[in-house]
Design a protein around this motif. Structure first.
Motif, mmCIF file in Angstrom:
data_model
loop_
_atom_site.group_PDB
_atom_site.id
_atom_site.type_symbol
_atom_site.label_atom_id
_atom_site.label_comp_id
_atom_site.label_asym_id
_atom_site.label_seq_id
_atom_site.Cartn_x
_atom_site.Cartn_y
_atom_site.Cartn_z
ATOM 1 N N ASP A 411 0.603 -1.026 -0.020
ATOM 2 C CA ASP A 411 -0.082 0.097 0.082
ATOM 3 C C ASP A 411 0.771 1.246 -0.079
ATOM 4 N N LYS A 412 0.345 2.458 -0.676
ATOM 5 C CA LYS A 412 1.066 3.608 -0.708
ATOM 6 C C LYS A 412 0.493 4.369 0.506
ATOM 7 N N PRO A 413 0.964 5.329 0.921
ATOM 8 C CA PRO A 413 0.726 6.217 1.869
ATOM 9 C C PRO A 413 -0.712 6.661 1.676
ATOM 10 N N VAL A 414 -1.323 7.062 0.471
ATOM 11 C CA VAL A 414 -2.582 7.484 0.116
ATOM 12 C C VAL A 414 -3.585 6.829 0.739
ATOM 13 N N LEU A 415 -3.424 5.412 0.754
ATOM 14 C CA LEU A 415 -4.439 4.409 1.322
ATOM 15 C C LEU A 415 -4.787 4.516 2.729
ATOM 16 N N ASN A 416 -3.590 5.109 3.530
ATOM 17 C CA ASN A 416 -3.863 5.300 4.894
ATOM 18 C C ASN A 416 -4.680 6.544 5.215
ATOM 19 N N VAL A 417 -4.977 7.360 4.264
ATOM 20 C CA VAL A 417 -5.876 8.566 4.622
ATOM 21 C C VAL A 417 -7.340 7.966 4.420
ATOM 22 N N PHE A 418 -7.626 7.027 3.514
ATOM 23 C CA PHE A 418 -8.906 6.438 3.448
ATOM 24 C C PHE A 418 -9.085 5.433 4.654
ATOM 25 N N SER A 509 3.451 5.561 8.572
ATOM 26 C CA SER A 509 2.457 5.097 7.533
ATOM 27 C C SER A 509 2.901 5.249 6.109
ATOM 28 N N ASN A 510 4.199 5.004 5.997
ATOM 29 C CA ASN A 510 4.763 5.450 4.698
ATOM 30 C C ASN A 510 5.666 4.230 4.112
ATOM 31 N N SER A 511 5.514 3.530 3.292
ATOM 32 C CA SER A 511 6.050 2.523 2.610
ATOM 33 C C SER A 511 7.190 2.932 1.726
ATOM 34 N N TYR A 512 6.740 4.049 1.041
ATOM 35 C CA TYR A 512 7.378 4.477 0.083
ATOM 36 C C TYR A 512 9.044 5.160 0.742
ATOM 37 N N THR A 513 8.792 5.678 1.931
ATOM 38 C CA THR A 513 10.151 6.292 2.417
ATOM 39 C C THR A 513 10.925 5.025 3.019
#
Length: 571
Positions: A411-418, A509-513
Motif C-alpha cells: 500500500d502507498k501512503p494515500v491508502l492510509n488516509v482512506f 504510515s509510509n512504505s515509500y520512505t
C-alpha cells in the motif's frame, strides 16, 4: 512526544539514526510558522459524515481477479464500515480477458456466423463475484462497444503505452452501435443474468451507468447518438429490473463551457425530451454522474498541483444539478475525482505525476475530500459518492508513479488516509479558527499563497469523535517549517476517553520512505517485502492515552508539510 512506532524496527539502525539526525537538523533550521488555531465544537453538527469516499475505479477490469488486485480489494473492503462500490471500464469489450494499460476485455458479446447474439458472462461474473464475496458492490458501467456491434470495428484493439499519444486508445470500442435494438437486448440480458445470479435485492443496490466521458474521445459519436444510447440502455435496464438504479452521463470537466453544456443538454433530454427507445417523454434517471480532475504541472523543477481546477469542476457540476428542481435531490456520484486525468501515465513519462508515491497525494486527498463535502453543503445537493480512479497495476515496476493505491501488493501512503476516513462516522461538526483557506478560496485560487492549507474536518458519533488535520500546499516542497496547530476541542464527554493519534507523514504510515531507505530495490527480498507490508499500514503517532476533557480540551500538534493526522476519541 513523537514516536517512530514499528518503523524503527524495520530499518537498519544506522539508517534510522540518519533519519533522526536529519529531522533534528530540520527542526533547528526551520522554526514553526505562526500557530494555526483550529476550534472544533462537537455539539454543532453541520451534516452527515456520509462515506462519499468509499468508491474506487480503474480502467483495467481484468486486474480485479489477479493476485495483487484480489489483495487490494480485500483491503478496500476492510477499511470501510459500509460496502465499497467499484467502477471499471471495458466490461463489454471483445477479447479473451486480455489486459494491458488502459485495456481490458470480457468477451460478453459475440455473434455467430448468422449474426445471432452469443452471450458469455464468465469473465464479468468473475469480476463481480470478487466484489460480492467481499461485501462490495458494482457500479456497473454499461460499455464499451463489442466488436460485433461497433459501427466502425477496425481497428479494435489498441496497444497504447505511456508516452504515446492518448488519442491512440480511441479505437473500435468507442463507436456507436450498428444496431441499437441488439445493443438494448445485450443490456437487458446482462441485467437479467445479474438478477438470476445474485438476486433481485442485491442488484437493486447497484448503480448502472451508461458509458464513460461521452463528451470527449471515449465516445466517437454525437451528443444525440449518446442520448439515443442512454435511452435504449435505460429502457433495457428497467425492463429487466424496474427497481434498478440507472444514471449518467459520466461527462468529464463540468468546469469547461462545452462540458457544462453537454451535461445540461443531457438533463434537458431526460427531463422532457422524446425518448428514442419508447417514444415517450423523458428517460429514467436515478442518479447523476460527472467527473472532476485537477491539473498538476512542473514549475521551476517542482511539482505544482492544482486542486482548484478539480474543485471548480465539482462546484460547476453541483451548481448545474441544483438548477434543475426535478433533479436537485437525486444522488450525485462524481464518477472519477482525482488530481489529474490519467492513472496509467507513469512518473517517468509524465514528470508532473511525481506526487503519487509520497505524502503529497495523501494530503491532497484529505484536503480535497473535505472541500467536496463543503461544496455539497453550499449547493444543498445530495452528494452520494466520489470515485477515486486509482486501483493497482499488475506486474509493473515498484513505485513507477502510476495513480494507484498499492504497488506490487504494498500500500502507498494515500491508502492510509482512506483508512482514516473509515474511522470518521456520524455527523460532521463545525470547524473554525484562523485558517488561511476555506472551500471557496481553494476552489477559486487553489493553494498557492505563501502559507499552506492547514485545516481540519471533524465528526462525532454515538461513542466516538474524530478530527482529521492536514498541512497541504500545491507546491511539493517538504523542506519547510512544520505547522504548529493549536487545537481546541469543545463538548467532548465529561468523562475518561481514549485518545489515539494516527499520522501519515515522511516517517509514519509510509512504505515509500522505507523503500527508498533500503535502496529502492526493484527486486526486493522476501524479508524486505514483509517489512514493506508492515510499513504500509496506518500507524499511531503516539501511544494511546486516556484523557478527561472536562468539556474542553486543548492540544498543540506539530504537523509537517504534506502530513495528515487523525485524532480519534472513543468512550
Amino acid at each position: 512526544m513523537k514516536t517512530y512506532g514499528h518503523f524503527s524496527k524495520m530499518i537498519p539502525l544506522f539508517v534510522f539514526l540518519l533519519i533522526t539526525v536529519f529531522s533534528i537538523d530540520l527542526s533547528a533550521q526551520y522554526l514553526p510558522e505562526e500557530p494555526v488555531s483550529i476550534d472544533v465544537d462537537f455539539n454543532n453538527t453541520i451534516g452527515d459524515m456520509d462515506p462519499v469516499w468509499a468508491f474506487w475505479g480503474h480502467d483495467e477490469p481484468n486486474y480485479t481477479y489477479m493476485k495483487d488486485g484480489q489483495k487490494l480489494l480485500t483491503e478496500l473492503a476492510e477499511l470501510s464500515p459500509v460496502p465499497v462500490y467499484m467502477r471499471v471500464h471495458s466490461l463489454l469489450v471483445t477479447g479473451e480477458g486480455t489486459y494491458a494499460l488502459k485495456w481490458g476485455s470480457t468477451n460478453a458479446y459475440t455473434e455467430d456466423a448468422n449474426g445471432n447474439p452469443v452471450y458469455d458472462w464468465t469473465i464479468i461474473d468473475k469480476i463481480f463475484d470478487s466484489y460480492i464475496e467481499r461485501g462490495m458492490k458494482p457500479m456497473a458501467q454499461i460499455g464499451f462497444m463489442p466488436k460485433a456491434l461497433s459501427s466502425r470495428p477496425e481497428p479494435y484493439r489498441h496497444y497504447w503505452k505511456p508516452g504515446a499519444r492518448y488519442e491512440e486508445i480511441y479505437t473500435g470500442w468507442a463507436y456507436p452501435p450498428n444496431d441499437y435494438e441488439k445493443w438494448a437486448e445485450l443490456v437487458y440480458q446482462w441485467v437479467k443474468h445479474s438478477v438470476d445470479r445474485y438476486g433481485k435485492e442485491e442488484v437493486e443496490s447497484w448503480y448502472w451507468e451508461v458509458w464513460n466521458e461521452p463528451n470527449i474521445g471515449y465516445w466517437q459519436g454525437t451528443l444525440e447518438e449518446y442520448i439515443k444510447l442512454y435511452d435504449y440502455s435505460a429502457d433495457a435496464v428497467k425492463r429487466a429490473l424496474p427497481t434498478a438504479k440507472i444514471g449518467g452521463p459520466e461527462t468529464t470537466g463540468p468546469g469547461w463551457d462545452k462540458a457544462a453544456d453537454y451535461l445540461r443538454k443531457f438533463l434537458d433530454h431526460v427531463s422532457h425530451g422524446k425518448n428514442y427507445a419508447t417514444g415517450e417523454t423523458g428517460s429514467p434517471l436515478d442518479f447523476i454522474t460527472f467527473h472532476a480532475k485537477g491539473n498538476p504541472k512542473v514549475v521551476d523543477g517542482m511539482v505544482q498541483m492544482n486542486m482548484g481546477a478539480q474543485l471548480n469542476d465539482i462546484s460547476k457540476g453541483f451548481e448545474i444539478v441544483a438548477s434543475y428542481p426535478e433533479f436537485k435531490d437525486l444522488p450525485i456520484i462524481i464518477g472519477e475525482s482525482d488530481p489529474e486525468g490519467c492513472a496509467a501515465c507513469s512518473e517517468a513519462d509524465y514528470p508532473h505525476n511525481a506526487y503519487r508515491n509520497g505524502t503529497m497525494y495523501s494530503s491532497y486527498t484529505a484536503a480535497s475530500f473535505a472541500r467536496k463535502y463543503a461544496l455539497a453543503d453550499h449547493f444543498d445537493v445530495n452528494f452520494r459518492g466520489a470515485v477515486t480512479w486509482g486501483f493497482e497495476f499488475e506486474d509493473q515496476p515498484w513505485y513507477a508513479g502510476f495513480r494507484d493505491m498499492a504497488t506490487n501488493g504494498v500500500d502507498k501512503p494515500v491508502l492510509n488516509v482512506f483508512r482514516m476516513f473509515g474511522m470518521m462516522q456520524g455527523k460532521r461538526v463545525s470547524v473554525s479558527g484562523n485558517m488561511a483557506y476555506d472551500f471557496e478560496s481553494v476552489r477559486d485560487e487553489s493553494v498557492r499563497k505563501e502559507v499552506p492549507d492547514v485545516n481540519a474536518i471533524a465528526a462525532v458519533g454515538e461513542h466516538s469523535a474524530t478530527v482529521m488535520i492536514w498541512n497541504y500546499h500545491d507546491n511539493n516542497n517538504l523542506d519547510v517549517a512544520p505547522a504548529l496547530v493549536e487545537l481546541t476541542l469543545e463538548n467532548l464527554p465529561n468523562t475518561k476517553v481514549l485518545m489515539q493519534h494516527y499520522r501519515v507523514d515522511q516517517e509514519h504510515s509510509n512504505s515509500y520512505t522505507y523503500w527508498k531507505s533500503i535502496g529502492s530495490p526493484q527486486q526486493p527480498t522476501t524479508e524486505e517485502i514483509a517489512a514493506l507490508e508492515r510499513a504500509d499500514q496506518l500507524e499511531l503517532y503516539t501511544s494511546p492515552e486516556w484523557v478527561t476533557p472536562d468539556n474542553e480540551m486543548k492540544l498543540s500538534i506539530e504537523l509537517p508539510r504534506q502530513a495528515v493526522s487523525l485524532l480519534r476519541f472513543t468512550w
